[in-house]
Design a protein around this motif. Sequence first.
Motif, short mmCIF file in Angstrom:
data_model
loop_
_atom_site.label_atom_id
_atom_site.label_comp_id
_atom_site.label_asym_id
_atom_site.label_seq_id
_atom_site.Cartn_x
_atom_site.Cartn_y
_atom_site.Cartn_z
N GLU A 1 0.80 -1.23 0.00
CA GLU A 1 0.00 0.00 0.00
C GLU A 1 0.83 1.27 0.00
OE1 GLU A 1 -0.79 0.12 4.84
OE2 GLU A 1 -2.41 -0.41 3.47
N ASN A 2 2.13 1.17 0.33
CA ASN A 2 2.99 2.36 0.30
C ASN A 2 3.69 2.56 -1.04
OD1 ASN A 2 2.69 3.35 3.04
ND2 ASN A 2 3.79 1.51 3.70
N LEU A 3 3.44 1.67 -1.97
CA LEU A 3 4.11 1.74 -3.26
C LEU A 3 3.67 2.99 -4.02
CD1 LEU A 3 6.16 -0.13 -4.63
CD2 LEU A 3 4.28 -1.08 -5.97
N ASP B 1 -7.02 -7.34 -11.44
CA ASP B 1 -7.99 -6.37 -10.94
C ASP B 1 -7.54 -5.78 -9.61
OD1 ASP B 1 -9.63 -6.71 -13.13
OD2 ASP B 1 -10.83 -8.28 -12.19
N SER B 2 -6.74 -6.54 -8.88
CA SER B 2 -6.29 -6.09 -7.56
C SER B 2 -5.36 -4.88 -7.64
CB SER B 2 -5.57 -7.24 -6.84
OG SER B 2 -4.51 -7.76 -7.63
N ILE B 3 -4.96 -4.48 -8.84
CA ILE B 3 -4.08 -3.32 -8.95
C ILE B 3 -4.75 -2.06 -8.41
CG2 ILE B 3 -4.73 -2.54 -11.27
CD1 ILE B 3 -1.66 -2.24 -11.79
N GLN B 4 -6.06 -2.11 -8.33
CA GLN B 4 -6.81 -0.97 -7.78
C GLN B 4 -6.47 -0.72 -6.32
OE1 GLN B 4 -11.10 -1.84 -6.87
NE2 GLN B 4 -10.62 -3.79 -7.89
N TRP B 5 -5.87 -1.72 -5.64
CA TRP B 5 -5.52 -1.56 -4.23
C TRP B 5 -4.31 -0.64 -4.02
CZ3 TRP B 5 -5.43 -7.59 -3.37
CH2 TRP B 5 -6.73 -8.09 -3.53
N LEU B 6 -3.56 -0.40 -5.07
CA LEU B 6 -2.37 0.45 -4.96
C LEU B 6 -2.78 1.92 -5.00
CD1 LEU B 6 0.04 -1.52 -7.33
CD2 LEU B 6 -0.04 -1.60 -4.82
N THR B 7 -3.49 2.34 -4.01
CA THR B 7 -4.12 3.67 -4.03
C THR B 7 -3.14 4.82 -3.85
OG1 THR B 7 -4.62 3.37 -1.67
CG2 THR B 7 -6.35 2.80 -3.26
N ASN B 8 -1.89 4.51 -3.47
CA ASN B 8 -0.88 5.57 -3.33
C ASN B 8 0.06 5.64 -4.53
OD1 ASN B 8 -1.46 6.73 -0.70
ND2 ASN B 8 -0.86 4.74 0.14
N VAL C 1 -6.29 7.01 -7.94
CA VAL C 1 -6.56 8.45 -8.02
C VAL C 1 -5.34 9.32 -7.75
CG1 VAL C 1 -9.01 8.21 -7.50
CG2 VAL C 1 -7.36 8.40 -5.62
N GLU C 2 -4.26 8.75 -7.20
CA GLU C 2 -3.04 9.52 -6.95
C GLU C 2 -2.09 9.49 -8.14
OE1 GLU C 2 -2.44 11.41 -4.26
OE2 GLU C 2 -4.46 10.90 -3.60
N ASN D 1 -8.70 0.91 -26.64
CA ASN D 1 -9.45 1.96 -25.95
C ASN D 1 -8.77 2.29 -24.63
OD1 ASN D 1 -12.05 2.19 -27.64
ND2 ASN D 1 -11.95 -0.01 -27.23
N LEU D 2 -8.97 3.51 -24.18
CA LEU D 2 -8.58 3.90 -22.84
C LEU D 2 -9.81 3.79 -21.94
CD1 LEU D 2 -6.35 7.03 -23.59
CD2 LEU D 2 -5.61 4.71 -23.02
N PRO D 3 -9.63 3.61 -20.63
CA PRO D 3 -10.78 3.46 -19.72
C PRO D 3 -11.74 4.63 -19.83
CG PRO D 3 -8.74 2.95 -18.59
CD PRO D 3 -8.35 3.52 -19.91
N LYS D 4 -13.03 4.35 -19.83
CA LYS D 4 -14.03 5.42 -19.96
C LYS D 4 -14.02 6.35 -18.76
CE LYS D 4 -17.16 2.85 -23.00
NZ LYS D 4 -18.53 2.31 -23.20
N ARG D 5 -13.62 5.82 -17.62
CA ARG D 5 -13.60 6.65 -16.42
C ARG D 5 -12.21 7.22 -16.15
NH1 ARG D 5 -17.41 3.39 -12.04
NH2 ARG D 5 -19.24 3.15 -13.38
N ILE D 6 -11.45 7.38 -17.19
CA ILE D 6 -10.11 7.93 -17.02
C ILE D 6 -10.14 9.33 -16.44
CG2 ILE D 6 -9.92 8.96 -19.32
CD1 ILE D 6 -7.02 7.92 -19.39
N SER D 7 -11.28 9.98 -16.53
CA SER D 7 -11.43 11.34 -15.99
C SER D 7 -11.27 11.37 -14.47
CB SER D 7 -12.80 11.92 -16.36
OG SER D 7 -13.83 11.09 -15.87
N ARG D 8 -11.38 10.20 -13.80
CA ARG D 8 -11.20 10.16 -12.35
C ARG D 8 -9.74 10.38 -11.95
NH1 ARG D 8 -15.27 6.98 -9.81
NH2 ARG D 8 -17.24 7.27 -10.93
N LEU D 9 -8.83 10.22 -12.89
CA LEU D 9 -7.40 10.40 -12.60
C LEU D 9 -7.05 11.88 -12.68
CD1 LEU D 9 -5.98 7.39 -14.65
CD2 LEU D 9 -6.80 7.41 -12.29
N ARG D 10 -7.61 12.66 -11.79
CA ARG D 10 -7.52 14.11 -11.86
C ARG D 10 -6.10 14.65 -11.67
NH1 ARG D 10 -12.49 16.74 -11.87
NH2 ARG D 10 -13.96 15.28 -12.83
N LYS D 11 -5.20 13.86 -11.09
CA LYS D 11 -3.84 14.32 -10.84
C LYS D 11 -2.88 13.93 -11.97
CE LYS D 11 -4.18 14.37 -5.80
NZ LYS D 11 -3.57 13.92 -4.52
#
Length: 605
Positions: free
Chosen positions: A289-291, A306-313, A335-336, A349-359
């Motif tokens: 989680e610190n990665l 799918d577990s890559i979503q856990w790398l929230t940092n 999101v970070e 295609n790129l993910p449709k919700r790519i807009s969530r990656l605001r940073k």
Amino acid sequence: MVVKNTITITVIPDETDCLHPSAGGLGTNPPTILENNGLNISNTQNTKLEENARLQLLKDILEFPVKIESLPTAEKVLRHKKKYIDLGNKQLDAIPEELYEFVETEELHLEHNQLQCMPPELGCLVNLRILYMDNNKLEDVNDNIASLQNLISLDLSFNPSLNLPISSIARLANLTDLRLYNINLMEFPTKFCRSMLHLELLGISNNNLRNLPPEMERLKKLKELYVENNQLVDFPQCICSLANLKVLDLDGNRIYRIPQQVAGLVSLNQLHLARNALTSLPDALCLLENLQLLDLGLNALSALPDSIQWLTNLREFNASFNHLRVLPHKFYKLVELEVLHLRGNLLRNLPKRISRLRKLRYLDASSNRLLHLPANICALTSLQMLALDDNELQDLPEHFGNLKSLAILGLTGNQFEEFPLSLCSVTSLQKLYLGQDQGKPFTRIPEQVQYLKELEELYLDNNLLITLPHVLRHLKKLRIFDISNNRLSTLPATFTEITWLHSIKLDNNDLDKLPEEIDTFKSLKVLSVKNNPMQYPPKEVCENGLESILAFITHEKNVRKRAIAIQAWWRGMMVRGGLGVFNTGTKSKKGKKGQKSSAKGKKKK
């Protein structure tokens, strides 16, 4: 100025001075820097050269000017307590004896020289804490290195013929940084793992290691481990219990699998696994989680878990040059994320919700199979660099101009039917790449390009352009302009107004003439017009580059000025002498005078 014939250096005794190799024992005063207390400088050339060499060494060590006429006394030299000495890049093939007098030195740089050995005398510098001897030709390091018990940082890298004294170096128990890059190391010494328990940084990249010893798990304080470009096949499980490890670099090995034990690296911030043979990733990896940085480029991954979503940092992710066809559905939960490398995959295609990656600031999705971009990519208002080169894009989203921070845009090698007008609304653009060497070429550049007021570099190479728009003169910040490999036969008249250009590339067009005003481009550094049917300047002049072109134009202008001056002088001579066509004008004047006189005569009657 009076030149002294004798230089005397006195030594101020210091009870803390260490035992010098030539001294009698503890408490004995070390010899002077210049061995003779009364050094006579003769008038012979050899003596002068020798003394100048010694004085130059003092200058290098002490970092202040030294002159034969005014050498500082030993009181000024030795009482200075020199703690930092840099003799790197001096082409030294041996360590000068004078160096050993600076017994208070704590940091010594001898890197990038021609040294072949580390002599035993270096062991007298017992206060040394940092020693760099990398990039030499070291073959031997004396066992006296074990005397440097205060040493915390040692670099012996890039000495491929080095015979490493393992037992002696293992006695340096206070080391925190040890760098042994490219010394042809076949195995890592287990003695180091047993004695160097304070190690925080270990660099053993560019060697021939096939594995790491199990004893490495003893290095509990290790924070950074660099094992790049070795021969590892298995991920070293012995390091998976190093809870303080923050940086792990395993790039350029042959690792094909990551064990579940990797979850034990709970403090890991950076994991580099590029250029290996990975085909899949375990879920355990995504428990870190610190990665913040994960580099998986140049592997054989066909999917991400799918577990890559856990790398929230996670802030930087590189999956370039794999075999990815799609990104996980919940990839948007990272999101970070600020930097995303996806180059060289099979994405359509790129993910449709790519807009969530605001940073997100940097996105490289070049060399994929993208047909369209999701409309909500325009919500990435922090995006500064977007690389979409070598895809199959046919258009851009209507609201592409919402990317208000975008400075660099790459669109080379795509399949646009015409120039995408929506990119002309991205007014923050500084660099625009539109070369079409592998894509569908443009035949026209619209006038709307004038709205790119911040543009500094414009690349339009490998298209089918016949003309350029006149509005280019409005791009006041344009510095680099590449229009090579097109079909230009002329340049617009307004082109001569873009005098602020630094580089112009016009190679492989149909141009036969350059405007003479090109010599007014005072900032111009590069002008290339190769492979054009040039007549002015002549082709042979153009092939010699900018200076030759400017010299030719200047010469032609000077010749023309002289011709005009000669014509003006000759015309004046003709007028003053009433010669040639100017004879007629003289006779008419006399006739008028006669008429006036006869008129006056009539008036008298």
